[in-house]
Design an enzyme around this catalytic site. Sequence first.
Site, short mmCIF file in Angstrom:
data_model
loop_
_atom_site.label_atom_id
_atom_site.label_comp_id
_atom_site.label_asym_id
_atom_site.label_seq_id
_atom_site.Cartn_x
_atom_site.Cartn_y
_atom_site.Cartn_z
N LYS A 145 25.63 89.54 -78.60
CA LYS A 145 25.42 89.77 -80.03
C LYS A 145 26.53 89.08 -80.79
CE LYS A 145 22.34 92.03 -82.41
NZ LYS A 145 21.01 92.49 -82.01
N ASP B 60 19.18 88.87 -86.86
CA ASP B 60 19.33 90.34 -86.88
C ASP B 60 19.46 90.66 -88.38
OD1 ASP B 60 19.84 92.68 -84.83
OD2 ASP B 60 21.24 93.04 -86.45
N1 GLU Z 1 18.29 91.08 -83.11
C1 GLU Z 1 17.12 91.35 -82.34
C2 GLU Z 1 17.37 92.50 -81.40
O1 GLU Z 1 18.11 93.40 -81.75
C3 GLU Z 1 16.54 90.11 -81.66
C4 GLU Z 1 17.46 89.39 -80.75
C5 GLU Z 1 16.91 88.09 -80.20
O2 GLU Z 1 15.75 87.76 -80.46
O3 GLU Z 1 17.66 87.41 -79.50
O4 GLU Z 1 16.84 92.63 -80.34
#
Ligand code: GLU
Length: 444
Positions: free
Chosen positions: A124, A164
């Site tokens: 992340k 996100d």
């Molecule tokens: N931010 C999204 C999640 O919490 C998607 C992450 C992504 O597609 O890499 O899963």
Amino acid sequence: MNAKNVVESLKKRFPNEPEYLQAVQEVLESIEDVYNQHPEFEKANLIERLCIPDRIFTFRVSWVDDKGNVQTNMAYRVQHNMAIGPYKGGIRFHSSVNLSILKFLAFEQTFKNALTTLPMGGAKGGSDFSPRGKSNNEVMRFCQAYLLELWRHIGPDTDVPAGDIGVGAREVGYMFGMYRKLAHEFTGTFTGKGLEFGGSLIRPEATGYGNVYFLCSMLATRGIDIKGKKCLVSGSGNVAQYTCEKLIQLGAIPLTLSDSNGYIYDPDGITQEKLEYVKDLKQVQRGRIREYAEKYGCKYVEGARPWGEKADIALPSATQNEINGADAQKLVDNGIIAVAEGANMPSTPEAIAIFQKAKLLYSPGKASNAGGVATSGLEMSQNSERLSWSSEEVDAKLKGIMANIHANCVKYGTEPDGYINYVKGANIAGFMKVAKAMMAQGII
Ligand code: GLU
């Protein structure tokens, strides 16, 4: 070290990271029985190695605003675990972003990604930069400045970021553009890209649609039909919008949406036409949800969340810890039958305990919102083979993945009285996959 000792030791080492500790504690409590059946895990100090991120990049981003002032923001990328695939996870731009929040998100992402059955590790990233109130050019300059540092740490087989909170198609486009210029390559290093440059059909819809598919599987375990059910949805971003869209398609009635200022309550239900207005309001006008109430003449409650309203189903789709114990009690008292999380960790531990005590159908985000990252995984596959699949193909795969995650939760989470503990099921299924991969790969 056993699970309890690891939590205690992490609390001492990271005392200022409450969200991270909250996420870790939830997982470790629910896997304890399974963990104790594997003494080889303890010998390899597996839990500690799985809870502490592989590495964290922390850096300053400097950029110039429209008035010519030089601004600085803190920025990060947490690469949590790579045992089952390249690091994968979104980027969050929000004033609240700090290391604790990104560490919790990267930790959760690792298990969520494992649940999708696709080969993706967990990561992340983000910054305390807030796109709200910024011009397009300011957002672009910030994204480019962020990539000036980030680009060297990512790549199609290393780490694949996505969106996100605060990061949608616009931001991904700017970041991808800067990445391809700096790396001098065109690869699928970001997901959630525009359709013209390698994005996947259904990716924008996937988190919300997937959450509703998962909800339908939960309801089916009790023979309940979603048709006609009144739903409380929080948030008004990508997840909330496509949650509403799928609810409407299936004949359910979304009543609420929210943002950090307050929530709207539409007693007639949010229709597809009204939803199109919301999409334009949020994605193009970049306005506030209050404007919906002004346009359609319905109730707007400033400074509150929708959990006190009466409905059948709640789909929290805004942010972490948006349902506390008191909110959960209100939902239970009002006769809610299911809570399906679209956001990451929207319920506090007190709220989860209340839902589970009331034997509600309750799914944690890492299971029910996994459709977003799963479809990112499908975008990666399409980029690798330099093909794009049809909407029907991607949607069918998404449905299959959500059904599979549900089946795994049932397999690992069914308690002796028949109650499905989705938290336990998701945590055990996700943990076992990553744990086995780490054991097979030695102490590294
Ligand atoms: N931010 C999204 C999640 O919490 C998607 C992450 C992504 O597609 O890499 O899963």
